[in-house]
Design an enzyme around this catalytic site. Structure first.
Site, PDB file in Angstrom:
ATOM      1  N   ASP A 378      -1.732   1.312   0.818  1.00 18.14           N
ATOM      2  CA  ASP A 378      -1.471   1.060   2.223  1.00 18.14           C
ATOM      3  C   ASP A 378      -0.425  -0.043   2.379  1.00 18.14           C
ATOM      4  OD1 ASP A 378      -2.265   1.347   5.103  1.00 18.14           O
ATOM      5  OD2 ASP A 378      -2.857  -0.744   4.819  1.00 18.14           O
ATOM      6  N   GLU A 415       2.815   3.830   0.565  1.00 16.61           N
ATOM      7  CA  GLU A 415       3.250   3.888   1.953  1.00 16.61           C
ATOM      8  C   GLU A 415       4.392   2.879   2.043  1.00 16.61           C
ATOM      9  OE1 GLU A 415       1.303   3.799   6.413  1.00 16.61           O
ATOM     10  OE2 GLU A 415       0.647   2.273   4.980  1.00 16.61           O
TER      11      GLU A 415
END
Length: 721
Positions: A378, A415
């Site tokens: 993330d 990401e």
């Protein structure tokens, strides 16, 4: 001879102190090669317990023959106390200060004898200076969670937490039997990723499982996943997190931090995701899930959050990292405040050697102890920031993860952006090892699918693997293609809403992205208009057909295959209700969509040319080519909305593979001429999104009509005599 006798006596001493319930833990000595001769050091007594110096290189709490080894480190601490609690109690029954001669460097380590791991929980108190202007905020009154805790207490029941945010840790016995299981080791290009929330996928009664909202509940859906055809499940955060962070009630609805992007402990599974209490064997239910999924050819990836923690900023809780070394674990401004590149209050100082090592230890632990097959990071751009917050050219952490031997078979997916505007899609430091969520694929394909002018060329490039973004000679399998994910609209909502509808989140619809590139097909939200619904379902089929026919790694959101809706909420992070839960009643209602998803997944699996370049071309065609309504179209101009893409290749000893994807994003029908095949071959229509059910048929000639807003896929086959 004298040395051998000393070693024998030391071993006897360990055996004499071994609790019968802990005999199995003797294997820990063999696994970790722990030197038994350490027990020759004289013992001390602390608060009624015999103690000795411990094993300094083994972080956390580890059961060993005769006791438990506790090891913890802090650069700035002057002293540390170990606190022992009876289960469910908030005051310690024993306080054991680490003797100063049990400290080597900045590491405190101690063996405590005659401890039964099933009868206690533990925490620490850490003492040191208090200089907040330097980010140093030691507080010896706080109970602190071990940063290397393997199981966390205080949140075992979803929606409940101990008063005062008191987290404690348990010692975990790692005795899960993996048998002779072999991981699938899927080639990256063959992966089809299914992103899901462990609680949300089965929490609604419509799921029909015995253990809703748990790892066991997800396991009950294995036959469904096998039927669907996906071969990777990507679990949204399952590290222990605080769903009660920012808890509030709005109009009678309880709002939680449901998604889980607020880590409490990086080494511990979320105990509220277990169907049964796993005292001192926390994680076994998850291990069983991974084992069985792997045995059925499905890999398990974890969505991991190393960019921030649940401790927040100056106003957030103080339960672990702040108390051990606040100025090391977090990126701080020169005056001791928290940088907030995560948008969640704090930012982990990932490239500090201590944090770097912790992250590496953590990932190794999940791979060796849980057999995890891959990780999605993330806001991964934060992992490449320096201690002053600036982006680094060759971040040590990212390079270490790329080349770590234990992680050698593990998929790494970034990401490739963060909340402070650092956007690295196509430029993320990769060492030909990291893949990326391709945000440009999502954005360009959404624009193109709804018919925006000027996106035909971008769509063609995304379909062929985003070669304008990734150098395929140095970055193989870099692009993870997606149109939807947990963050944003579901696929059904993408074609049902022009605007986000996040009012139930309580922020006056100001949260969540406003640039969704969505289209409601003429009516905002729910409708009974059959023509609007027919168009919406076709747009869903168009999206998935193109996703499955694109080079790169496809990923889609759980529930998209049967038109699950979040009722227009594109930021359902706090919705622990039917807004976020999958409504399995829709599976029967939208069975045709489910069957189409199954069909397209099998079509992708059956045509390797869609996944990888297998040769320089075939049948006189290049490997990749673009086409308009007439063949051999070099470049698409602004007004064009028809895109033709052809893949061609041939592997040694096998028939040539030629696949032509015809996509019409225009609102009128078009006549299209296909490239001419060699005489011994003919075109077969394999996919037609205008139709609800797919029925392959041979094409008579090279010309066809493509309906408005639809996708057709043709395959070259041997012509019959």
């Amino acid at each position: 001879m004298e040395r051998k006798e000393n070693v024998k006596r030391a071993g006897d001493m360990v055996t004499q102190r071994m609790d019968p319930k802990q005999e199995k833990s003797a294997t820990t000595v063999q696994k970790l090669n722990l030197p038994r001769t350490i027990h020759l050091v004289p013992m001390k007594e602390l608060d009624g317990f015999e103690v000795r110096p411990g094993f300094y290189e083994i972080n956390g709490a580890t059961a060993i023959p005769g006791g438990v080894n506790f090891t913890v480190h802090s650069l700035g601490a002057t002293s540390i106390e170990l606190l022992l609690f009876h289960r469910m109690e908030e005051e310690p029954f024993a306080v054991l200060p680490f003797p100063q001669n049990y400290r080597i460097g900045n590491v405190f380590s101690m063996i405590v004898f005659k401890l039964n791991i099933e009868e206690f929980e533990y925490a620490y108190r850490v003492h040191g200076p208090y200089e907040p202007e330097k980010g140093i905020i030691f507080d010896g009154s706080k109970y602190l969670l071990d940063p290397y805790a393997k199981a966390v207490t205080g949140q075992s029941q979803w929606g409940e937490t101990s008063p005062g945010q008191l987290y404690k840790a348990r010692v975990v016995k790692d005795d899960f039997d993996w048998g002779d299981m072999e991981p699938p080791l899927l080639p990256m290009e063959d992966s089809i990723i299914y992103e899901l929330h462990v609680r949300g996928v089965t929490k609604d009664p419509s799921s029909g499982v015995k253990n809703p909202g748990t790892f066991a509940g997800l396991m009950e859906k294995l036959p469904y996943l096998v039927e669907l055809g996906v071969n990777v499940v990507e679990l949204m955060p399952i590290f222990e997190f605080d769903e009660m962070q920012d808890y509030r009630e709005l109009d009678g609805e309880k709002l939680y931090n449901y998604w889980g992007y607020n880590t409490v402990s990086f080494f511990s599974p979320n105990t509220s995701y277990s169907a049964s209490k796993e005292y001192n064997r926390e994680g076994n239910e998850l291990k069983n899930l991974i084992q069985v999924f792997n045995e059925h050819g499905i890999e398990v990836y974890l969505d991991v959050v190393f960019n921030h923690t649940a401790e927040g900023n100056e106003h957030g809780p103080f339960f672990s990292f702040k108390g051990f070394d606040n100025n090391i674990y977090y990126l701080l401004t020169p005056d001791g405040h928290y940088y907030n590149f995560s948008g969640c209050g704090n930012t982990l100082n990932c490239n500090h050697p201590i944090v770097h090592q912790m992250i590496l230890d953590c990932l190794r632990y999940w791979v060796t102890t849980y057999r995890v097959n891959g990780f999605r990071f993330d806001l991964a751009s934060i992992l490449g920031r320096n201690e002053d917050g600036t982006p680094m050219n060759k971040p040590p952490l990212l390079e270490a993860l790329a080349f770590d031997p234990i992680l050698g078979d593990v998929k790494l997916i970034a990401e490739a952006w963060d909340a402070d505007g650092l956007y690295q899609v196509g430029t993320f430091p990769s060492w030909n090892r990291w893949a990326e969520w391709n945000g440009r694929y999502r954005d360009d394909m959404r624009h193109y699918l709804k018919g925006d002018a000027g996106y035909a060329q971008a769509a063609a490039l995304r379909i062929v693997g985003s070669r304008d973004i990734y150098d395929v000679s140095t970055r193989k399998n870099a692009s993870v293609n997606f149109i939807t994910c947990h963050d944003g609209f579901t696929l059904y909502d993408l074609f049902s809403y022009n605007e986000k509808h996040n009012e139930k989140n309580g922020w006056n619809n100001t949260d969540g992205a406003s640039d969704n590139n969505s289209w409601n097909c003429g009516v905002e939200g729910e409708t009974h208009d059959p023509e609007v619904l027919k168009l919406r379902y076709r747009m869903i089929r168009n999206s998935f057909a193109l996703l499955m026919c694109s080079r790169g790694i496809p990923m889609f959101l759980a529930g998209d295959e049967f038109c699950n809706t979040q009722f227009g909420n594109n930021n359902a992070y706090c919705q622990d209700n039917i807004t976020s839960w999958l409504d399995w009643n829709l599976l029967e209602k939208n069975k045709d969509i489910f069957e189409f998803f199954k069909y397209m997944i099998q079509f992708r699996k059956g045509h390797r040319i869609l996944r990888v370049n297998i040769s320089e071309g075939a049948c006189g065609f290049p490997d990749i080519s673009f086409h308009g309504v007439k063949p051999w179209h070099g470049h698409f101009v602004g007004h064009e909305r028809y895109v033709g893409v052809m893949f061609a290749g041939q592997e040694a000893g096998m028939d040539a593979q030629v696949v032509y994807i015809a996509s019409n994003a225009y609102w009128e029908e078009m006549e299209v001429l296909l490239p001419a095949l060699p005489r011994h071959m003919a075109w077969e229509l394999a996919v037609d999104t205008w139709q609800q059910r797919q029925a392959p048929r041979r094409l008579a000639g090279d010309t066809f009509m493509v309906k408005p807003r639809s996708v057709m896929v043709f395959v070259a086959v041997r012509a019959t005599a």
